[in-house]
Design a protein around this motif. Sequence first.
Motif, PDB file in Angstrom:
ATOM      1  N   ALA A  77       0.828  -1.206   0.000  1.00 41.22           N
ATOM      2  CA  ALA A  77       0.000   0.000   0.000  1.00 41.22           C
ATOM      3  C   ALA A  77       0.864   1.258   0.000  1.00 41.22           C
ATOM      4  O   ALA A  77       0.554   2.236  -0.692  1.00 41.22           O
ATOM      5  CB  ALA A  77      -0.941   0.002   1.204  1.00 41.22           C
ATOM      6  N   GLU A  78       1.955   1.249   0.734  1.00 35.62           N
ATOM      7  CA  GLU A  78       2.865   2.397   0.760  1.00 35.62           C
ATOM      8  C   GLU A  78       3.555   2.573  -0.595  1.00 35.62           C
ATOM      9  O   GLU A  78       3.731   3.688  -1.085  1.00 35.62           O
ATOM     10  CB  GLU A  78       3.913   2.198   1.851  1.00 35.62           C
ATOM     11  N   TRP A  79       3.935   1.472  -1.215  1.00 35.82           N
ATOM     12  CA  TRP A  79       4.570   1.503  -2.537  1.00 35.82           C
ATOM     13  C   TRP A  79       3.660   2.207  -3.549  1.00 35.82           C
ATOM     14  O   TRP A  79       4.095   3.082  -4.288  1.00 35.82           O
ATOM     15  CB  TRP A  79       4.880   0.063  -2.950  1.00 35.82           C
ATOM     16  N   VAL A  80       2.391   1.853  -3.557  1.00 33.85           N
ATOM     17  CA  VAL A  80       1.448   2.424  -4.522  1.00 33.85           C
ATOM     18  C   VAL A  80       1.109   3.867  -4.169  1.00 33.85           C
ATOM     19  O   VAL A  80       1.146   4.756  -5.032  1.00 33.85           O
ATOM     20  CB  VAL A  80       0.162   1.570  -4.611  1.00 33.85           C
ATOM     21  N   GLY A  81       0.799   4.135  -2.915  1.00 31.22           N
ATOM     22  CA  GLY A  81       0.432   5.492  -2.502  1.00 31.22           C
ATOM     23  C   GLY A  81       1.564   6.488  -2.709  1.00 31.22           C
ATOM     24  O   GLY A  81       1.346   7.612  -3.177  1.00 31.22           O
ATOM     25  N   TYR A  82       2.772   6.078  -2.374  1.00 28.70           N
ATOM     26  CA  TYR A  82       3.907   6.984  -2.531  1.00 28.70           C
ATOM     27  C   TYR A  82       4.238   7.192  -4.011  1.00 28.70           C
ATOM     28  O   TYR A  82       4.691   8.261  -4.412  1.00 28.70           O
ATOM     29  CB  TYR A  82       5.127   6.479  -1.756  1.00 28.70           C
ATOM     30  N   ALA A  83       3.978   6.182  -4.853  1.00 28.86           N
ATOM     31  CA  ALA A  83       4.162   6.343  -6.303  1.00 28.86           C
ATOM     32  C   ALA A  83       3.217   7.416  -6.825  1.00 28.86           C
ATOM     33  O   ALA A  83       3.613   8.256  -7.647  1.00 28.86           O
ATOM     34  CB  ALA A  83       3.925   5.020  -7.023  1.00 28.86           C
ATOM     35  N   LEU A  84       1.979   7.421  -6.350  1.00 29.16           N
ATOM     36  CA  LEU A  84       1.021   8.453  -6.757  1.00 29.16           C
ATOM     37  C   LEU A  84       1.523   9.832  -6.338  1.00 29.16           C
ATOM     38  O   LEU A  84       1.499  10.787  -7.120  1.00 29.16           O
ATOM     39  CB  LEU A  84      -0.366   8.178  -6.169  1.00 29.16           C
ATOM     40  N   TYR A  85       1.991   9.942  -5.114  1.00 29.66           N
ATOM     41  CA  TYR A  85       2.553  11.203  -4.613  1.00 29.66           C
ATOM     42  C   TYR A  85       3.719  11.665  -5.502  1.00 29.66           C
ATOM     43  O   TYR A  85       3.776  12.831  -5.903  1.00 29.66           O
ATOM     44  CB  TYR A  85       3.004  11.017  -3.165  1.00 29.66           C
ATOM     45  N   GLN A  86       4.633  10.752  -5.848  1.00 30.37           N
ATOM     46  CA  GLN A  86       5.771  11.101  -6.699  1.00 30.37           C
ATOM     47  C   GLN A  86       5.316  11.588  -8.073  1.00 30.37           C
ATOM     48  O   GLN A  86       5.875  12.547  -8.617  1.00 30.37           O
ATOM     49  CB  GLN A  86       6.698   9.897  -6.871  1.00 30.37           C
ATOM     50  N   GLU A  87       4.319  10.939  -8.649  1.00 32.55           N
ATOM     51  CA  GLU A  87       3.816  11.341  -9.964  1.00 32.55           C
ATOM     52  C   GLU A  87       3.160  12.719  -9.902  1.00 32.55           C
ATOM     53  O   GLU A  87       3.338  13.535 -10.807  1.00 32.55           O
ATOM     54  CB  GLU A  87       2.830  10.315 -10.521  1.00 32.55           C
ATOM     55  N   LEU A  88       2.390  12.981  -8.850  1.00 26.14           N
ATOM     56  CA  LEU A  88       1.768  14.296  -8.710  1.00 26.14           C
ATOM     57  C   LEU A  88       2.835  15.384  -8.603  1.00 26.14           C
ATOM     58  O   LEU A  88       2.734  16.427  -9.247  1.00 26.14           O
ATOM     59  CB  LEU A  88       0.831  14.319  -7.501  1.00 26.14           C
ATOM     60  N   LYS A  89       3.870  15.131  -7.808  1.00 24.07           N
ATOM     61  CA  LYS A  89       4.984  16.088  -7.681  1.00 24.07           C
ATOM     62  C   LYS A  89       5.681  16.274  -9.022  1.00 24.07           C
ATOM     63  O   LYS A  89       5.987  17.402  -9.415  1.00 24.07           O
ATOM     64  CB  LYS A  89       6.003  15.613  -6.635  1.00 24.07           C
ATOM     65  N   ALA A  90       5.941  15.182  -9.734  1.00 20.83           N
ATOM     66  CA  ALA A  90       6.630  15.257 -11.026  1.00 20.83           C
ATOM     67  C   ALA A  90       5.802  16.024 -12.057  1.00 20.83           C
ATOM     68  O   ALA A  90       6.360  16.598 -12.993  1.00 20.83           O
ATOM     69  CB  ALA A  90       6.938  13.853 -11.544  1.00 20.83           C
ATOM     70  N   ASN A  91       4.492  16.040 -11.865  1.00 18.67           N
ATOM     71  CA  ASN A  91       3.612  16.772 -12.773  1.00 18.67           C
ATOM     72  C   ASN A  91       3.358  18.200 -12.312  1.00 18.67           C
ATOM     73  O   ASN A  91       2.493  18.878 -12.854  1.00 18.67           O
ATOM     74  CB  ASN A  91       2.290  16.019 -12.946  1.00 18.67           C
ATOM     75  N   GLY A  92       4.072  18.645 -11.295  1.00 11.06           N
ATOM     76  CA  GLY A  92       3.993  20.037 -10.861  1.00 11.06           C
ATOM     77  C   GLY A  92       3.002  20.337  -9.760  1.00 11.06           C
ATOM     78  O   GLY A  92       2.903  21.482  -9.315  1.00 11.06           O
ATOM     79  N   CYS A  93       2.242  19.349  -9.301  1.00 12.47           N
ATOM     80  CA  CYS A  93       1.277  19.592  -8.220  1.00 12.47           C
ATOM     81  C   CYS A  93       2.015  19.913  -6.920  1.00 12.47           C
ATOM     82  O   CYS A  93       3.113  19.430  -6.683  1.00 12.47           O
ATOM     83  CB  CYS A  93       0.404  18.356  -7.987  1.00 12.47           C
ATOM     84  N   GLN A  94       1.380  20.705  -6.100  1.00 12.89           N
ATOM     85  CA  GLN A  94       1.902  20.992  -4.764  1.00 12.89           C
ATOM     86  C   GLN A  94       1.419  19.882  -3.835  1.00 12.89           C
ATOM     87  O   GLN A  94       0.532  20.084  -3.009  1.00 12.89           O
ATOM     88  CB  GLN A  94       1.421  22.349  -4.286  1.00 12.89           C
ATOM     89  N   ALA A  95       1.976  18.700  -4.017  1.00 12.92           N
ATOM     90  CA  ALA A  95       1.493  17.508  -3.309  1.00 12.92           C
ATOM     91  C   ALA A  95       2.144  17.363  -1.947  1.00 12.92           C
ATOM     92  O   ALA A  95       3.318  17.690  -1.767  1.00 12.92           O
ATOM     93  CB  ALA A  95       1.751  16.267  -4.154  1.00 12.92           C
ATOM     94  N   GLN A  96       1.351  16.879  -1.000  1.00 11.38           N
ATOM     95  CA  GLN A  96       1.833  16.511   0.329  1.00 11.38           C
ATOM     96  C   GLN A  96       1.450  15.058   0.553  1.00 11.38           C
ATOM     97  O   GLN A  96       0.417  14.602   0.067  1.00 11.38           O
ATOM     98  CB  GLN A  96       1.178  17.365   1.405  1.00 11.38           C
ATOM     99  N   TYR A  97       2.284  14.341   1.309  1.00 18.40           N
ATOM    100  CA  TYR A  97       2.006  12.942   1.623  1.00 18.40           C
ATOM    101  C   TYR A  97       1.745  12.843   3.118  1.00 18.40           C
ATOM    102  O   TYR A  97       2.561  13.306   3.924  1.00 18.40           O
ATOM    103  CB  TYR A  97       3.193  12.061   1.226  1.00 18.40           C
TER     104      TYR A  97
END
Length: 189
Positions: A77-97
């Motif tokens: 679950a951490e692997w998948v959730g953190y991958a989503l966070y990384q993709e949002l950051k890579a796409n310029g979103c101001q993402a927080q985990y």
Amino acid sequence: MVRKILAWGLALAALVSLAACSTGRVVPLEYFTAQITPPRCSAPVVVHAFSDARGTQSIGTTKDGQSFLADPSVPVAEWVGYALYQELKANGCQAQYQTVSEGSPSPIIKGEVVSVNLKQKDSTNYSCAVKIRITIIKNGSEVLIQQFGSEVDKVYVPSSDNPKKILTECLQVLMGEVMETLLPKIKTL
């Protein structure tokens, strides 16, 4: 002398070949962003730690019918959730985990791992399927609930890293699909 060198060379080649063909049952879970350019998001968003609905430690089966297990240092679950966070950051979103539930004025993305199925068909042929369910919450209301999935079949040169490689690729394909849906939705929230 030449025979000894040749014998040692053949023995060493055989050992390297056996090491390359043996497959560990514990798979380290890694993720690298798909490097999408240009960034397509500037909105703030919170990714809440995902949950795992599978109820098992197994992530698939070897060609011998044994279970593949995820490395316990990185839960699925951490692997998948953190991958989503990384993709949002890579796409310029101001993402927080976030690993704990906290309120936020920004949209909150929660997720659940529905299934992970890694199959080793033979020493070089692998398949992988991952399914997740994502919920976006804004101001306490669910604004999106959607299931996403990916499947990858691949033939590799024999290596003990093959399970890790196909799982990473399968998650990258999944995150590509998720980003195509989430980014336009996040912009409107």
